[in-house]
Scaffold this active site. Structure first.
Site, PDB file in Angstrom:
ATOM      1  N   TYR A 164       0.815  -1.219   0.000  1.00 20.60           N
ATOM      2  CA  TYR A 164       0.000   0.000   0.000  1.00 20.60           C
ATOM      3  C   TYR A 164       0.851   1.274   0.000  1.00 20.60           C
ATOM      4  CZ  TYR A 164      -3.148   3.701   1.608  1.00 20.60           C
ATOM      5  OH  TYR A 164      -3.831   4.884   1.732  1.00 20.60           O
TER       6      TYR A 164
ATOM      7  N   ASP B 237      -8.509  -3.405  -1.034  1.00 21.49           N
ATOM      8  CA  ASP B 237      -9.650  -2.583  -1.426  1.00 21.49           C
ATOM      9  C   ASP B 237      -9.219  -1.306  -2.144  1.00 21.49           C
ATOM     10  OD1 ASP B 237      -8.778  -2.388   1.480  1.00 21.49           O
ATOM     11  OD2 ASP B 237      -9.648  -0.417   1.174  1.00 21.49           O
TER      12      ASP B 237
ATOM     13  N   LYS C 223     -11.287  -9.095   5.759  1.00 14.76           N
ATOM     14  CA  LYS C 223     -11.818  -7.757   6.012  1.00 14.76           C
ATOM     15  C   LYS C 223     -12.484  -7.210   4.751  1.00 14.76           C
ATOM     16  CE  LYS C 223     -10.826  -3.140   7.292  1.00 14.76           C
ATOM     17  NZ  LYS C 223      -9.754  -2.169   7.344  1.00 14.76           N
TER      18      LYS C 223
HETATM   19  C1  B12 Z   1     -10.456   6.880  -3.668  1.00  9.82           C
HETATM   20  C2  B12 Z   1     -10.365   7.599  -2.349  1.00  9.82           C
HETATM   21  C3  B12 Z   1      -9.155   7.506  -1.659  1.00  9.82           C
HETATM   22  C4  B12 Z   1      -7.965   6.727  -2.185  1.00  9.82           C
HETATM   23  C5  B12 Z   1      -7.214   7.618  -3.192  1.00  9.82           C
HETATM   24  C6  B12 Z   1      -6.496   6.830  -4.250  1.00  9.82           C
HETATM   25  C7  B12 Z   1      -5.911   7.763  -5.246  1.00  9.82           C
HETATM   26  N1  B12 Z   1      -4.759   7.404  -5.747  1.00  9.82           N
HETATM   27  O1  B12 Z   1      -6.467   8.797  -5.581  1.00  9.82           O
HETATM   28  C8  B12 Z   1      -7.167   6.483  -0.884  1.00  9.82           C
HETATM   29  C9  B12 Z   1      -7.612   5.187  -0.270  1.00  9.82           C
HETATM   30  C10 B12 Z   1      -5.657   6.484  -1.007  1.00  9.82           C
HETATM   31  C11 B12 Z   1      -7.681   7.622  -0.014  1.00  9.82           C
HETATM   32  C12 B12 Z   1      -7.011   8.105   1.063  1.00  9.82           C
HETATM   33  C13 B12 Z   1      -7.510   9.088   1.902  1.00  9.82           C
HETATM   34  N2  B12 Z   1      -8.713   9.662   1.866  1.00  9.82           N
HETATM   35 CO1  B12 Z   1      -9.947   9.367   0.447  1.00  9.82          CO
HETATM   36  N3  B12 Z   1     -11.328   9.010  -0.688  1.00  9.82           N
HETATM   37  C14 B12 Z   1     -11.460   8.341  -1.827  1.00  9.82           C
HETATM   38  C15 B12 Z   1     -12.910   8.354  -2.363  1.00  9.82           C
HETATM   39  C16 B12 Z   1     -13.536   7.019  -2.004  1.00  9.82           C
HETATM   40  C17 B12 Z   1     -13.097   8.594  -3.851  1.00  9.82           C
HETATM   41  C18 B12 Z   1     -12.339   9.783  -4.427  1.00  9.82           C
HETATM   42  C19 B12 Z   1     -12.310   9.647  -5.922  1.00  9.82           C
HETATM   43  O2  B12 Z   1     -11.427   8.998  -6.464  1.00  9.82           O
HETATM   44  N4  B12 Z   1     -13.322  10.198  -6.613  1.00  9.82           N
HETATM   45  C20 B12 Z   1     -13.438  10.099  -8.061  1.00  9.82           C
HETATM   46  C21 B12 Z   1     -12.890  11.380  -8.730  1.00  9.82           C
HETATM   47  C22 B12 Z   1     -12.949  11.260 -10.239  1.00  9.82           C
HETATM   48  O3  B12 Z   1     -13.704  12.436  -8.305  1.00  9.82           O
HETATM   49  P1  B12 Z   1     -13.117  13.838  -7.797  1.00  9.82           P
HETATM   50  O4  B12 Z   1     -11.861  13.651  -7.044  1.00  9.82           O
HETATM   51  O5  B12 Z   1     -14.186  14.590  -7.158  1.00  9.82           O
HETATM   52  O6  B12 Z   1     -12.709  14.576  -9.174  1.00  9.82           O
HETATM   53  C23 B12 Z   1     -13.666  15.139 -10.035  1.00  9.82           C
HETATM   54  C24 B12 Z   1     -13.944  16.611  -9.709  1.00  9.82           C
HETATM   55  O7  B12 Z   1     -13.882  16.930  -8.342  1.00  9.82           O
HETATM   56  C25 B12 Z   1     -12.971  17.359 -10.525  1.00  9.82           C
HETATM   57  N5  B12 Z   1     -11.602  17.592 -10.071  1.00  9.82           N
HETATM   58  C26 B12 Z   1     -10.855  17.010  -9.130  1.00  9.82           C
HETATM   59  N6  B12 Z   1      -9.631  17.545  -9.098  1.00  9.82           N
HETATM   60  C27 B12 Z   1      -9.587  18.493 -10.046  1.00  9.82           C
HETATM   61  C28 B12 Z   1      -8.576  19.356 -10.422  1.00  9.82           C
HETATM   62  C29 B12 Z   1      -8.813  20.265 -11.444  1.00  9.82           C
HETATM   63  C30 B12 Z   1      -7.734  21.219 -11.854  1.00  9.82           C
HETATM   64  C31 B12 Z   1     -10.066  20.308 -12.089  1.00  9.82           C
HETATM   65  C32 B12 Z   1     -10.308  21.257 -13.163  1.00  9.82           C
HETATM   66  C33 B12 Z   1     -11.080  19.431 -11.699  1.00  9.82           C
HETATM   67  C34 B12 Z   1     -10.826  18.535 -10.678  1.00  9.82           C
HETATM   68  O8  B12 Z   1     -12.913  16.586 -11.692  1.00  9.82           O
HETATM   69  C35 B12 Z   1     -13.026  15.198 -11.394  1.00  9.82           C
HETATM   70  C36 B12 Z   1     -13.858  14.561 -12.465  1.00  9.82           C
HETATM   71  O9  B12 Z   1     -15.145  15.076 -12.496  1.00  9.82           O
HETATM   72  C37 B12 Z   1     -13.521   9.548  -1.557  1.00  9.82           C
HETATM   73  C38 B12 Z   1     -15.000   9.401  -1.229  1.00  9.82           C
HETATM   74  C39 B12 Z   1     -15.854   9.714  -2.422  1.00  9.82           C
HETATM   75  N7  B12 Z   1     -16.685   8.775  -2.833  1.00  9.82           N
HETATM   76  O10 B12 Z   1     -15.751  10.788  -2.995  1.00  9.82           O
HETATM   77  C40 B12 Z   1     -12.665   9.560  -0.284  1.00  9.82           C
HETATM   78  C41 B12 Z   1     -12.356  10.912   0.438  1.00  9.82           C
HETATM   79  C42 B12 Z   1     -12.092  11.964  -0.613  1.00  9.82           C
HETATM   80  N8  B12 Z   1     -11.136  10.636   1.200  1.00  9.82           N
HETATM   81  C43 B12 Z   1     -11.138  11.245   2.309  1.00  9.82           C
HETATM   82  C44 B12 Z   1     -10.078  11.168   3.256  1.00  9.82           C
HETATM   83  C45 B12 Z   1     -10.277  11.905   4.567  1.00  9.82           C
HETATM   84  C46 B12 Z   1      -8.919  10.438   2.967  1.00  9.82           C
HETATM   85  C47 B12 Z   1      -7.710  10.321   3.896  1.00  9.82           C
HETATM   86  C48 B12 Z   1      -7.226  11.655   4.425  1.00  9.82           C
HETATM   87  C49 B12 Z   1      -8.041   9.346   5.006  1.00  9.82           C
HETATM   88  C50 B12 Z   1      -6.892   9.195   5.968  1.00  9.82           C
HETATM   89  N9  B12 Z   1      -6.966   9.881   7.091  1.00  9.82           N
HETATM   90  O11 B12 Z   1      -5.974   8.471   5.703  1.00  9.82           O
HETATM   91  C51 B12 Z   1      -6.682   9.643   2.969  1.00  9.82           C
HETATM   92  C52 B12 Z   1      -5.817  10.671   2.250  1.00  9.82           C
HETATM   93  C53 B12 Z   1      -4.465  10.768   2.742  1.00  9.82           C
HETATM   94  C54 B12 Z   1      -3.811  11.887   1.966  1.00  9.82           C
HETATM   95  N10 B12 Z   1      -2.551  12.081   2.204  1.00  9.82           N
HETATM   96  O12 B12 Z   1      -4.430  12.574   1.175  1.00  9.82           O
HETATM   97  C55 B12 Z   1     -12.398  12.030   2.552  1.00  9.82           C
HETATM   98  C56 B12 Z   1     -12.225  13.544   2.416  1.00  9.82           C
HETATM   99  C57 B12 Z   1     -13.085  14.251   3.455  1.00  9.82           C
HETATM  100  C58 B12 Z   1     -12.934  15.704   3.302  1.00  9.82           C
HETATM  101  N11 B12 Z   1     -13.900  16.335   2.670  1.00  9.82           N
HETATM  102  O13 B12 Z   1     -11.941  16.252   3.718  1.00  9.82           O
HETATM  103  C59 B12 Z   1     -13.371  11.378   1.565  1.00  9.82           C
HETATM  104  C60 B12 Z   1     -14.486  12.291   1.058  1.00  9.82           C
HETATM  105  C61 B12 Z   1     -13.971  10.126   2.281  1.00  9.82           C
HETATM  106  C62 B12 Z   1     -14.652  10.444   3.559  1.00  9.82           C
HETATM  107  N12 B12 Z   1     -15.949  10.640   3.578  1.00  9.82           N
HETATM  108  O14 B12 Z   1     -14.008  10.507   4.580  1.00  9.82           O
HETATM  109  N13 B12 Z   1      -8.855   8.056  -0.432  1.00  9.82           N
END
Ligand code: B12
Lengths: 518, 246
Positions: free
Chosen positions: A261, A296, A368
């Site tokens: 991981y 996962d 798990k």
């Molecule tokens: C996958 C995921 C992870 C993966 C990430 C893997 C990876 N390589 O990215 C892993 C397991 C590593 C992870 C870790 C953590 N995560 Co996380 N994760 C998620 C999850 C389930 C999905 C995020 C995702 O991939 N979405 C899909 C993408 C496509 O969507 P998106 O990011 O929103 O992007 C879209 C738009 O926002 C936009 N966009 C995004 N970025 C940009 C940039 C630009 C320039 C532009 C124009 C557009 C744009 O365009 C995208 C396409 O439409 C979310 C929950 C959820 N369902 O949203 C939690 C979530 C984001 N995680 C969260 C947290 C807290 C963490 C951790 C901090 C937990 C921890 N304490 O360890 C750690 C992060 C540690 C760190 N150093 O950052 C929280 C954030 C809460 C908050 N609002 O602050 C969430 C919401 C879960 C929760 N409810 O607690 N996570």
């Protein structure tokens, strides 16, 4: 356990052999190396604790000074200083915190150092054993009172005192396991912060004092509920072994601990990670701590249908690395997840197939199972339905550790009421299908049976590919989670240490003995 | 012309709103009454607490319905979402660049600070794109660099200077305790300190990032949930032409 999928035992055995072949060269590398955090974990188990006025922990103060002499191991310098200074370990820790440089204390009689080191190691192991016995006693006293699967909830306020309130409420609502998720960025710190903390982002710092505070709170709640409440933290990142050590001393019950991981999701150097995971797992083995692996996570960056075989392959590898560190099947909480696209036709059947497959391939492991996260959205109502489907699959396939899904997953770290809704949902679903697993069989050559067979076959093909190029190369090529990591890239490589001919670490030797590795 | 609207339950203007919340008090008649009064204090004319439940000794959960008389003139509302503007397709963006800019447009992006979420920035930048929208990497007239996650602001800026970027994309996913605000602010302050803010089009994005917030923090635009590469590319090329005009 009843087998329903008719998976070929020979093919499963073949996958295990492949895992052995893949892991062997990695283990050879691991044997020849230590790291700054392995050395610090050793010191911690020998009694190093405390921090200086700037918050730099004593184990770091020692190891940083020895940086170019670590090939012999750090412990002898610490013990030598203890002998030369006289007094207790605690007083030595204080002196180090106040500026004493153990590397400048001339080395004295080697025999005396070894004798004193053995005493310290004995003391450390006695503490670990005491914690383990206490846990065993409590679990025996309240046997049969936990849920099955264990209901697992996360708290993540950033403030340990706030976490305590949330954790007690979660336990009161029916959770069996409380995980204190770590703050963003802790995994990249090459030290473990000291003392109780109240500032964190998306999680709370893992510190020994925070462990102690939460342990005491959960023990109190357990007493009230007459039900053991398990405590989980994260032995991951750049301080894997040290956090395992702290957890062993403070009686944590589970640790997130994956062999890859950190490499894939935190960009930590692969060599460093492999060395650190072994040491941390030996500690977990001796402490009786169940590890949770992180398969996962792969599905968050890759498609859960197409890449299901990478999850199974990683489970085989995590199992192999676990065995190689002395962890028995009963302590291997291999991970997997319910992450298929909810719009997929028959998606539920595939989830059922994959979960049942994991159950049958790893029958003695407390699997798990992780809830939907990636496809959760701001539509909390739909999210709640997805979580119910997940709860169904988990109970119907007899999973061991059930991480409750949150309806607000896509929005924020859980509110207290989100957790309540999750527990309530799980209890409802799981009670109403309590005997489903024994009652229902799958159609021979139906969708479910075929799906499981296909994933196993693909896994074997994938593992052959890895065995062909080595695990290091396959990570470099992005074969896991679609993430590419160069061998000499990532964080923490400079903290890797090649063991010299005179490497001395009686604690490691003892760990190997007690974990049954010699 | 105005168009006055209120929440709709099952009858026009009934103003029905569904609420759920936790109070740090024990469950019971007193807790329910406290919940009801609280809802009324928010301006609701009517409130029914339909469910309550203990969460712990000192915490309880409530589901309530309120009736609101508040209204809004729909015509007076101005949406502030960057994705709402009419946008160009990938081919149109490429054509636009060839016709009006005449060179490749350089885009650098990263998820910054300690944030480790790559999926969002990858969805915008990587070849594959997201939800049937190709990513910027596939645009022939763009030269893109995706630096991944956990990238310090300093590094991102340094890199943008090195490759002479036209636009910098900043992704922020973790927002707890407003970390994204301080991190995004620091990025702009660094650019300003170096006197190079105006050299770049600065674009922020993430699930909790709105255009409004981004602009307030000194970015040119912000993209939230449901944004795709086409939105971003369209914004970049239009803005660039606007800047070239000045
Ligand atoms: C996958 C995921 C992870 C993966 C990430 C893997 C990876 N390589 O990215 C892993 C397991 C590593 C992870 C870790 C953590 N995560 Co996380 N994760 C998620 C999850 C389930 C999905 C995020 C995702 O991939 N979405 C899909 C993408 C496509 O969507 P998106 O990011 O929103 O992007 C879209 C738009 O926002 C936009 N966009 C995004 N970025 C940009 C940039 C630009 C320039 C532009 C124009 C557009 C744009 O365009 C995208 C396409 O439409 C979310 C929950 C959820 N369902 O949203 C939690 C979530 C984001 N995680 C969260 C947290 C807290 C963490 C951790 C901090 C937990 C921890 N304490 O360890 C750690 C992060 C540690 C760190 N150093 O950052 C929280 C954030 C809460 C908050 N609002 O602050 C969430 C919401 C879960 C929760 N409810 O607690 N996570």
């Amino acid at each position: 356990m009843k087998e329903k999928l008719g998976l070929s035992r020979d093919r499963i055995a073949e996958a295990r052999e492949l895992a052995e072949r893949i892991c062997a060269p990695v283990m050879d590398f691991v044997e020849a190396h230590s790291s700054v955090t392995v050395e610090r974990a050793t010191l911690r188990l020998a009694g190093a604790d405390d921090a200086n006025a700037d918050g730099v922990p004593v184990p770091n103060l020692v190891v940083d000074r020895l940086r170019d002499r670590l090939e012999d191991g750090a412990l002898k310098w610490y013990v030598n200083a203890l002998l030369r200074q006289g007094g207790t370990v605690e007083s030595l820790n204080r002196k180090i915190a106040e500026g004493l440089d153990v590397s400048s204390v001339p080395l004295g009689d080697e025999k005396a150092v070894r004798a004193r080191a053995d005493e310290l190691v004995d003391r450390g192991f006695a503490r670990i054993r005491a914690a383990r016995e206490r846990r065993d006693a409590m679990r025996a006293e309240w046997k049969g009172r936990n849920n099955d699967p264990l209901l697992y909830l996360i708290v993540a306020t950033g403030n340990i005192h706030e976490d305590v309130k949330q954790a007690k409420a979660a336990a009161a609502q029916g959770a069996d396991v409380i995980a204190v998720i770590r703050t963003t960025a802790q995994s990249l710190l090459d030290y473990v912060p000291y003392g109780a903390t109240t500032e964190g982002f998306g999680g709370t710092y893992a510190t020994q004092e925070n462990f102690r505070i939460m342990r005491a709170a959960l023990d109190g709640e357990a007493e009230r509920q007459q039900r053991y409440i398990l405590l989980t933290n994260y032995a991951s990142g750049l301080c894997m072994p040290e956090i395992a050590a702290m957890g062993a001393l403070e009686r944590l019950d589970m640790m997130l601990n994956d062999s890859m991981y950190g490499i894939l999701f935190r960009d930590i150097n692969m060599y460093r990670t492999f060395v650190d995971q072994k040491f941390s797992r030996m500690i977990n083995a001796v402490a009786g701590i169940i590890i949770n692996t992180g398969e996962d996570n792969y599905l968050t960056t890759s498609d859960a249908y197409e890449k299901a075989h990478t999850v199974l392959a990683s489970q085989f590898l995590n199992e192999r690395f676990g065995f190689a560190a002395g962890l028995p099947a009963g302590l291997l909480g291999l991970g997997h997840a319910f992450e298929l696209d909810p719009t997929m036709r028959n998606g539920f059947l595939y989830e059922l197939a994959q979960a049942q497959m994991a159950r049958e391939i790893f029958p003695d492991h407390p699997l798990k199972y992780m809830p939907p996260t990636k496809f959760m959205s701001g539509d909390i109502f739909r999210g709640l339905v997805m979580d119910s489907m997940f709860n169904f699959v988990s109970k119907a396939t007899n999973q061991g550790i059930h991480l409750l899904g949150m309806l607000t997953e896509a929005i924020h770290t859980p509110f207290m009421m989100d957790r309540f809704i999750a527990v309530d949902n799980a209890k409802y679903v799981m009670n109403s299908i309590a005997d489903f697993h024994d009652e229902v069989e799958f159609r021979k050559d139906g969708i479910i049976v075929r799906r499981a067979r296909d994933v196993l076959e693909e896994t074997i093909g994938f593992m052959k590919e890895i065995a062909g190029v080595s695990l290091f190369d396959s990570i470099e090529k992005g074969m896991f989670a679609d993430v590419k990591r160069p061998k000499d890239g990532g964080k923490g490589l400079d903290g890797l240490v090649k063991k010299g001919p005179a490497y001395y670490n009686p604690l490691e030797t003892r760990l190997k003995n007690e974990a049954g590795l010699r | 012309m105005s168009n006055i609207v209120r929440p709709y339950g099952d009858t026009l203007d009934d103003g029905k709103v569904q609420l759920s919340f936790t109070l740090p008090v024990p469950d019971g008649a007193k807790g329910r009454e406290a919940a009801r009064k609280l809802v009324l204090s928010w301006g609701f004319k009517d409130c029914e607490v339909v469910h309550s439940n203990p969460l712990a000794d000192e915490f309880s959960f409530y589901i309530a319905y309120g009736k609101s008389e508040a209204s809004i003139d729909y015509e007076s509302v101005v949406a502030d979402e960057a994705t709402e503007a009419a946008y160009l397709s990938m081919d149109e963006v490429n054509e636009f660049i060839k016709a009006k800019i005449g060179r490749k447009v350089v885009v650098v992006g990263a998820c910054t600070g300690f944030d480790a979420h790559t999926v969002g920035i990858d969805a915008i930048m990587n070849m594959k794109g997201y939800n049937h929208h190709f990513g910027l990497e596939r645009y022939t007239e763009l030269e893109t660099y995706n630096l991944g996650a956990q990238v310090p602001n300093e590094k991102l800026i340094e890199f943008a200077q090195k490759v002479n970027a036209d636009a910098i994309l900043v992704s922020q996913v973790v927002t707890q305790k407003e970390v994204h605000v301080s991190n995004m602010t620091q990025f702009v302050e660094l650019l300003e300190a170096k006197g190079i803010r105006n050299r770049f089009i600065c674009i922020a994005g993430g699930p909790r990032i709105g255009n409004k917030l981004a602009v307030e923090l000194g970015y040119d635009v912000g993209f939230g949930k449901g944004s795709y590469a086409d939105h971003v590319a369209t914004f970049i090329v239009r803005k660039l032409v606007e800047k070239m005009g000045n």
